[in-house]
Design an enzyme around this catalytic site. Structure first.
Site, PDB file in Angstrom:
ATOM      1  CG  ASN A 227      10.005   1.502 -13.278  1.00  0.00           C
ATOM      2  OD1 ASN A 227       9.617   0.338 -13.129  1.00  0.00           O
ATOM      3  ND2 ASN A 227      11.277   1.815 -13.438  1.00  0.00           N
ATOM      4  CD1 TRP A 228       4.163   1.070  -9.971  1.00  0.00           C
ATOM      5  CD2 TRP A 228       3.013  -0.860  -9.886  1.00  0.00           C
ATOM      6  NE1 TRP A 228       2.820   1.378  -9.983  1.00  0.00           N
ATOM      7  CE2 TRP A 228       2.093   0.208  -9.927  1.00  0.00           C
ATOM      8  CE3 TRP A 228       2.523  -2.167  -9.824  1.00  0.00           C
ATOM      9  CZ2 TRP A 228       0.709   0.008  -9.906  1.00  0.00           C
ATOM     10  CZ3 TRP A 228       1.152  -2.376  -9.812  1.00  0.00           C
ATOM     11  CH2 TRP A 228       0.254  -1.295  -9.843  1.00  0.00           C
ATOM     12  CE  LYS A 229      12.563   2.451 -10.097  1.00  0.00           C
ATOM     13  NZ  LYS A 229      13.608   3.293  -9.564  1.00  0.00           N
TER      14      LYS A 229
ATOM     15  CG  HIS B 194      15.072   2.042 -15.057  1.00  0.00           C
ATOM     16  ND1 HIS B 194      15.925   1.931 -13.982  1.00  0.00           N
ATOM     17  CD2 HIS B 194      14.178   3.002 -14.738  1.00  0.00           C
ATOM     18  CE1 HIS B 194      15.539   2.794 -13.046  1.00  0.00           C
ATOM     19  NE2 HIS B 194      14.489   3.455 -13.482  1.00  0.00           N
TER      20      HIS B 194
ATOM     21  CD  GLU C 290      16.300   1.073 -10.539  1.00  0.00           C
ATOM     22  OE1 GLU C 290      15.332   0.341 -10.798  1.00  0.00           O
ATOM     23  OE2 GLU C 290      16.185   2.171  -9.953  1.00  0.00           O
TER      24      GLU C 290
ATOM     25  CD  GLU D 157      13.991   7.361 -15.345  1.00  0.00           C
ATOM     26  OE1 GLU D 157      13.006   7.626 -14.662  1.00  0.00           O
ATOM     27  OE2 GLU D 157      14.519   6.237 -15.370  1.00  0.00           O
TER      28      GLU D 157
ATOM     29  N   GLY E 120      15.809   7.741  -7.203  1.00  0.00           N
ATOM     30  CA  GLY E 120      15.680   7.146  -5.874  1.00  0.00           C
ATOM     31  C   GLY E 120      16.545   7.811  -4.821  1.00  0.00           C
TER      32      GLY E 120
ATOM     33  CB  SER F  70      13.739  12.336  -6.762  1.00  0.00           C
ATOM     34  OG  SER F  70      14.669  11.332  -6.387  1.00  0.00           O
TER      35      SER F  70
HETATM   36  P1  PGA Z   1      12.362   7.563  -8.499  1.00  0.00           P
HETATM   37  O1  PGA Z   1      12.657   6.590  -9.707  1.00  0.00           O
HETATM   38  O2  PGA Z   1      11.135   8.361  -8.859  1.00  0.00           O
HETATM   39  O3  PGA Z   1      12.145   6.672  -7.310  1.00  0.00           O
HETATM   40  O4  PGA Z   1      13.555   8.449  -8.356  1.00  0.00           O
HETATM   41  C1  PGA Z   1      12.522   7.028 -11.035  1.00  0.00           C
HETATM   42  C2  PGA Z   1      12.783   5.889 -11.960  1.00  0.00           C
HETATM   43  O5  PGA Z   1      13.582   5.005 -11.625  1.00  0.00           O
HETATM   44  O6  PGA Z   1      12.207   5.839 -13.057  1.00  0.00           O
END
Ligand code: PGA
Length: 252
Positions: free
Chosen positions: A9-11, A97, A99, A169, A175, A215
């Site tokens: 997931n490149w966000k 997600h 976020e 998640e 993150g 992570s």
């Molecule tokens: P991360 O993000 O690997 O940077 O913790 C995971 C995600 O948001 O899917």
């Protein structure tokens, strides 16, 4: 046999040139990998989907979207519909997600509508969910995850589950550099499978791929992926670096 999946997931990262380059580099770095029964997925931002699809042509790499609106079309400024995604060749969409839930107020109820649009449009979703740190600390994590799945997905008919990939998640691990231990991931994934079996049947529970996210790095991927109910990962930060992402793909 369940499909294994490593999804990046490149966000809100990588412009057009950077996206194309990363896909080109990834193509090269995984060329020799066998990847039987394994899918490799990247999710660039909307404006770079078309060029990324082109860059990924004739490779194992699938390009997917990070979000989608549930309406067919209409007055929803700034939004993207299923039809628009399908028209450029997108088949899979990440939904829910953390976020999106945190910064854009997405809820299980609004996500249920997006999931319906996925099914109606014969798309597939990588559906994300997971508990907050305070839920884990108060030992509410199983109840939270169960209610997220119930409210967003359990209205579906059994047959619709072939279009669902789950991504557990835990929000405290996204993150942050902190990961759930392989045991914590396995424990939750097994729980998820058990509630799906209870609601539907063993076949649906056995067939659904459940990814872990939060992570994941080359150094911890192998241990997490070795667990029987962990079918791969949804990767954020480490998916932006070709060596790290390749390392994670090799771990599967
Ligand atoms: P991360 O993000 O690997 O940077 O913790 C995971 C995600 O948001 O899917």
């Amino acid at each position: 046999m369940r499909t294994k999946i490593v999804a990046g997931n490149w966000k809100m990262n990588n412009n057009k040139k950077e996206s194309k380059q990363l896909i080109k580099d990834l193509k090269k770095s995984i060329k020799k990998e066998k990847l039987e029964n394994t899918r490799v997925i990247v999710a660039p931002t909307f404006v770079n989907l078309s060029s990324s699809l082109k860059a990924a042509k004739y490779s194992k790499i699938e390009v997917v979207a990070q979000n989608m609106h549930q309406a067919k079309n209409g007055a929803y400024t700034g939004e993207i519909s299923a039809d628009m995604l399908k028209a450029i060749g997108i088949k899979t969409v990440i939904l829910g997600h953390s976020e999106r839930r945190t910064y854009f107020n997405e809820t299980d109820e609004s996500l249920a509508k997006k999931v319906d649009a996925i099914i109606e449009n014969e798309l597939e979703t990588i559906f994300c969910f997971g508990e907050l740190l305070e839920d884990r600390k108060s030992e509410n994590h199983f109840a939270v995850v169960e209610s997220q799945l119930k409210n967003a997905l359990f209205h579906l008919e059994a047959g619709a589950w072939k279009s669902i990939i789950l991504a557990y998640e835990p929000v405290w691990a996204i993150g942050t550099g902190e990961t759930a231990s392989a045991e914590q991931a396995q424990e939750m994934h097994a729980f998820i499978r058990s509630i799906i079996e209870k609601k539907y049947n063993k076949e649906v529970a056995d067939e659904v791929s459940i990814l872990y996210g939060g992570s994941v790095k080359p150094a911890n991927a192998e241990e997490i992926f070795s667990k029987p109910d962990v079918d791969g990962g949804l990767i954020g930060g480490a998916a932006l670096n070709v060596d790290d992402f390749t390392g994670i793909i090799k771990a599967i």
